[in-house]
Design a protein around this motif. Sequence first.
Motif, PDB file in Angstrom:
ATOM      1  N   GLY A 132      36.831  34.355  18.425  1.00 48.06           N
ATOM      2  CA  GLY A 132      36.339  34.021  17.083  1.00 48.06           C
ATOM      3  C   GLY A 132      37.469  33.426  16.264  1.00 48.06           C
ATOM      4  O   GLY A 132      38.131  32.494  16.712  1.00 48.06           O
ATOM      5  N   MET A 133      37.710  33.997  15.098  1.00 48.41           N
ATOM      6  CA  MET A 133      38.788  33.476  14.264  1.00 48.41           C
ATOM      7  C   MET A 133      40.157  33.958  14.733  1.00 48.41           C
ATOM      8  O   MET A 133      41.180  33.422  14.303  1.00 48.41           O
ATOM      9  N   ALA A 134      40.170  34.944  15.585  1.00 46.54           N
ATOM     10  CA  ALA A 134      41.428  35.336  16.218  1.00 46.54           C
ATOM     11  C   ALA A 134      41.667  34.332  17.342  1.00 46.54           C
ATOM     12  O   ALA A 134      41.355  34.579  18.512  1.00 46.54           O
ATOM     13  N   LEU A 147      30.529  28.972  13.545  1.00 43.46           N
ATOM     14  CA  LEU A 147      29.134  28.855  13.119  1.00 43.46           C
ATOM     15  C   LEU A 147      28.870  29.613  11.820  1.00 43.46           C
ATOM     16  O   LEU A 147      27.722  29.730  11.390  1.00 43.46           O
ATOM     17  N   HIS A 148      29.888  30.153  11.194  1.00 45.74           N
ATOM     18  CA  HIS A 148      29.654  30.917   9.978  1.00 45.74           C
ATOM     19  C   HIS A 148      29.250  29.996   8.828  1.00 45.74           C
ATOM     20  O   HIS A 148      29.890  28.965   8.608  1.00 45.74           O
ATOM     21  N   PRO A 149      28.196  30.374   8.095  1.00 47.22           N
ATOM     22  CA  PRO A 149      27.767  29.546   6.973  1.00 47.22           C
ATOM     23  C   PRO A 149      28.923  29.330   6.003  1.00 47.22           C
ATOM     24  O   PRO A 149      29.676  30.262   5.709  1.00 47.22           O
ATOM     25  N   ALA A 168      27.895  37.192  24.721  1.00 46.31           N
ATOM     26  CA  ALA A 168      27.611  35.755  24.684  1.00 46.31           C
ATOM     27  C   ALA A 168      28.371  35.073  23.556  1.00 46.31           C
ATOM     28  O   ALA A 168      28.276  35.489  22.402  1.00 46.31           O
ATOM     29  N   GLU A 169      29.128  34.055  23.898  1.00 48.49           N
ATOM     30  CA  GLU A 169      29.939  33.325  22.922  1.00 48.49           C
ATOM     31  C   GLU A 169      29.620  31.833  23.036  1.00 48.49           C
ATOM     32  O   GLU A 169      29.668  31.280  24.125  1.00 48.49           O
ATOM     33  N   HIS A 170      29.360  31.198  21.894  1.00 48.81           N
ATOM     34  CA  HIS A 170      28.962  29.786  21.979  1.00 48.81           C
ATOM     35  C   HIS A 170      30.151  28.861  22.252  1.00 48.81           C
ATOM     36  O   HIS A 170      30.021  27.804  22.844  1.00 48.81           O
TER      37      HIS A 170
HETATM   38  C1  LIG Z   1      42.628  31.024   8.201  1.00 42.73           C
HETATM   39  C2  LIG Z   1      42.446  32.467   8.438  1.00 42.73           C
HETATM   40  C3  LIG Z   1      43.530  33.314   8.456  1.00 42.73           C
HETATM   41  C4  LIG Z   1      43.380  34.685   8.672  1.00 42.73           C
HETATM   42  N1  LIG Z   1      44.482  35.457   8.754  1.00 42.73           N
HETATM   43  C5  LIG Z   1      44.369  36.772   9.061  1.00 42.73           C
HETATM   44  C6  LIG Z   1      45.514  37.593   9.248  1.00 42.73           C
HETATM   45  O1  LIG Z   1      46.641  37.156   9.147  1.00 42.73           O
HETATM   46  N2  LIG Z   1      45.341  38.905   9.522  1.00 42.73           N
HETATM   47  C7  LIG Z   1      44.107  39.454   9.654  1.00 42.73           C
HETATM   48  O2  LIG Z   1      44.004  40.642   9.908  1.00 42.73           O
HETATM   49  N3  LIG Z   1      42.988  38.680   9.500  1.00 42.73           N
HETATM   50  C8  LIG Z   1      43.104  37.365   9.206  1.00 42.73           C
HETATM   51  N4  LIG Z   1      41.978  36.590   9.062  1.00 42.73           N
HETATM   52  C9  LIG Z   1      40.672  37.218   9.154  1.00 42.73           C
HETATM   53  C10 LIG Z   1      40.309  37.584  10.579  1.00 42.73           C
HETATM   54  O3  LIG Z   1      40.667  36.540  11.440  1.00 42.73           O
HETATM   55  C11 LIG Z   1      38.832  37.857  10.669  1.00 42.73           C
HETATM   56  O4  LIG Z   1      38.442  38.766   9.674  1.00 42.73           O
HETATM   57  C12 LIG Z   1      38.406  38.449  12.005  1.00 42.73           C
HETATM   58  O5  LIG Z   1      39.029  37.772  13.078  1.00 42.73           O
HETATM   59  C13 LIG Z   1      36.922  38.368  12.071  1.00 42.73           C
HETATM   60  O6  LIG Z   1      36.419  38.899  13.235  1.00 42.73           O
HETATM   61  P1  LIG Z   1      34.858  39.069  13.418  1.00 42.73           P
HETATM   62  O7  LIG Z   1      34.669  39.968  14.556  1.00 42.73           O
HETATM   63  O8  LIG Z   1      34.229  39.425  12.143  1.00 42.73           O
HETATM   64  O9  LIG Z   1      34.232  37.694  13.842  1.00 42.73           O
HETATM   65  P2  LIG Z   1      34.632  36.189  14.037  1.00 42.73           P
HETATM   66  O10 LIG Z   1      36.058  36.045  14.383  1.00 42.73           O
HETATM   67  O11 LIG Z   1      34.103  35.466  12.885  1.00 42.73           O
HETATM   68  O12 LIG Z   1      33.815  35.842  15.342  1.00 42.73           O
HETATM   69  C14 LIG Z   1      32.441  35.648  15.411  1.00 42.73           C
HETATM   70  C15 LIG Z   1      32.153  35.041  16.752  1.00 42.73           C
HETATM   71  O13 LIG Z   1      30.749  34.924  16.934  1.00 42.73           O
HETATM   72  C16 LIG Z   1      30.471  33.688  17.549  1.00 42.73           C
HETATM   73  N5  LIG Z   1      29.071  33.358  17.254  1.00 42.73           N
HETATM   74  C17 LIG Z   1      28.499  33.268  16.029  1.00 42.73           C
HETATM   75  N6  LIG Z   1      27.189  32.986  16.156  1.00 42.73           N
HETATM   76  C18 LIG Z   1      26.934  32.906  17.488  1.00 42.73           C
HETATM   77  C19 LIG Z   1      25.740  32.656  18.249  1.00 42.73           C
HETATM   78  N7  LIG Z   1      24.565  32.457  17.670  1.00 42.73           N
HETATM   79  N8  LIG Z   1      25.832  32.666  19.604  1.00 42.73           N
HETATM   80  C20 LIG Z   1      27.038  32.882  20.224  1.00 42.73           C
HETATM   81  N9  LIG Z   1      28.177  33.127  19.547  1.00 42.73           N
HETATM   82  C21 LIG Z   1      28.127  33.133  18.189  1.00 42.73           C
HETATM   83  C22 LIG Z   1      31.477  32.755  16.955  1.00 42.73           C
HETATM   84  O14 LIG Z   1      31.657  31.601  17.742  1.00 42.73           O
HETATM   85  C23 LIG Z   1      32.718  33.655  16.922  1.00 42.73           C
HETATM   86  O15 LIG Z   1      33.437  33.590  18.128  1.00 42.73           O
HETATM   87  C24 LIG Z   1      42.102  35.212   8.845  1.00 42.73           C
HETATM   88  C25 LIG Z   1      40.989  34.369   8.828  1.00 42.73           C
HETATM   89  C26 LIG Z   1      41.148  33.010   8.637  1.00 42.73           C
HETATM   90  C27 LIG Z   1      39.971  32.113   8.671  1.00 42.73           C
END
Ligand SMILES: Cc1cc2nc3c(=O)[nH]c(=O)nc-3n(C[C@H](O)[C@H](O)[C@H](O)COP(=O)(O)OP(=O)(O)OC[C@H]3O[C@@H](n4cnc5c(N)ncnc54)[C@H](O)[C@@H]3O)c2cc1C
Lengths: 482, 88
Positions: free
Chosen positions: A52-54, A412-414, A44-46
């Motif tokens: 996400g951040m990718a 949605l990250h704090p 489930a993705e909002h």
């Molecule tokens: C500007 C920037 C540049 C970056 N550059 C790089 C890079 O060059 N190389 C690298 O390796 N990393 C980079 N990163 C870091 C990398 O993007 C992240 O560490 C990684 O993508 C995080 O993945 P994650 O799975 O932790 O979750 P996230 O990508 O944070 O995804 C969490 C997901 O959960 C969803 N979600 C949250 N709460 C709910 C809810 N209650 N219901 C439904 N959905 C929900 C969100 O919408 C989101 O889609 C960068 C980050 C940023 C911000």
Amino acid sequence: MNKPPRNWLKGVLSAYDTVVIGSGLAGMTSANLLAKLGHKVLLAEHHYNMGGMATWFKRKGGHVMDISLHGFPCGMIKTLRKYWTQDISHRVIQLKNVRFDNPQFSVNTSFDKIDFTHILRERFGILREVIDEFFLTVRDMNFYDEVVMTTRELFEKYFPGRTDVWRFLMEPITYANGSTLDDPAITYGIVFSNFMDKGVFTYQGGTDHLIKEMKQELLRNGVDIRTHCMVEKIYVDDKTVQGVRINGQDIQCKSVLSNSNLLTTIEQLTGEEHFDPEFIKEVKKVRLNNSSCQVYMGIKTGETVPNVGDLLFSSEADEYCTDQILSKDVTSRTFSFYYPEIRPGTNRYSIVSSTNARYQDWANLSESEYKKDKHHLEQTTLDALEKYVPGIRKKVDHVEASTPKTFKRYTLHPSGTSFGTKFEGLKISRDLPKQINGLFHAGSVGIIMSGWLGAANYGVIVANETDKYLRQLSPSLVTASA
Amino acid sequence: MTIEEVRQIILNILADIAPDEDISSIDDNTKLRDQIDLDSMDFLDIVMELRKRFNIEVPEKDYEHLATMAGCVSYLTPLLKNRPLASS
Ligand SMILES: Cc1cc2nc3c(=O)[nH]c(=O)nc-3n(C[C@H](O)[C@H](O)[C@H](O)COP(=O)(O)OP(=O)(O)OC[C@H]3O[C@@H](n4cnc5c(N)ncnc54)[C@H](O)[C@@H]3O)c2cc1C
């Protein structure tokens, strides 16, 4: 008349083995693996997009902007092959030209161990034995080691007083995972060693291509993917996960794997009352990592940008300093140059400037102040870029900025945290299932488990725990006997 | 399952995890890590495969038994003794 709102949960089952909350790289990778292991998975993705951040966005004029595709370690190739597909892993290519430019030094590097050793010797005059010992020390750091040393102490030990060397070693990692000199040295060591293994890599085809491929693979493996679906609540009874509420609808599940922020998962989705007070005390100590600002610059059709590097760590600050890197009046930025090779066939260029930033610097501005400050950020970034790409203002036809507020809105990250939590979050994340049966968390935590590689691998580690849990509940789930 | 069959199962799992490595010449008493390019994620994959294929749970404290081929075989043979050779 208004159309009735679309039901994004249409056809959803009444129960799943696992509900994965969020489609970041950790969430998607764990969903994929759990489905391959034979479990019934709802993802489930909002947001309307996955990743996400990718992620990426498109703008008029044929612009495609990547958010977090600046580069990742070589290990991503293996992770993509093992937990995704061969085809996806074959698209990983190396970025060969990483540049530093600041008042202390100006260097080009392929950003691998051999070249770093060479530069440390020739450019910075460090003894071979010291360099080798430093590399050995950071390579041997494990995430379960006891935390004793900070990165500052590590640098002080090997390169006393050499702030130029510190900057050379630290600046890229600060941008890669938000860590500072005062974080535990292992948060530096593990990520640094990952990169130094073989250099910096990227994905040919761009983020949009990667996420599209991943989505196809998830569907092939039978994951029920639901975008526009906000998980509002995790139901817990008798210290055990019972289900979730999504867009107002209750769905049963045996386990939840949350890719939502760690603190959100505990405090808002589950509720503190379900945890031991002692555990909550530790949760309260978890610090969020910083956020980011970015400026996206789209180059006009037909215009070109000479190869001035793939990644450029540029700074006007005299020395490396965390406070200055986070400051709103920033003069330290990473430029990512996306040449046509990233999206073969398109012949388009874009440039993205990233800076680490604090949420509170952006959160409380009036609308007009916010607009004005974003504009200022865009203009000062173009000014800084002029040095490397003369005439840049004539080449761009789209400029746009994002701030910590933007990151918060989409993920949605704090506080819009870009890199999850500081180190102490890792233990909390790992200990969640000891508090509540069937509750798991995977996603950026502890600095180490962040970035594309860290998040994806953490997704695997936690999927393994989830699989173990589900099989204990139903021991008959043995593939071999089927 | 015989010792040879157990050994073959491990080889099959390793072949999936590290397709580019030559696993035919693995020495049973040398650490796997020193012969083929395996990291901690790869060991996790072995554990997951064993669970998936045979419902065998290798607790974290026992991971060290998986360090060599000989270690794998002597640790897993008693656990797999009464199993028929499963599809792999
Ligand atoms: C500007 C920037 C540049 C970056 N550059 C790089 C890079 O060059 N190389 C690298 O390796 N990393 C980079 N990163 C870091 C990398 O993007 C992240 O560490 C990684 O993508 C995080 O993945 P994650 O799975 O932790 O979750 P996230 O990508 O944070 O995804 C969490 C997901 O959960 C969803 N979600 C949250 N709460 C709910 C809810 N209650 N219901 C439904 N959905 C929900 C969100 O919408 C989101 O889609 C960068 C980050 C940023 C911000």
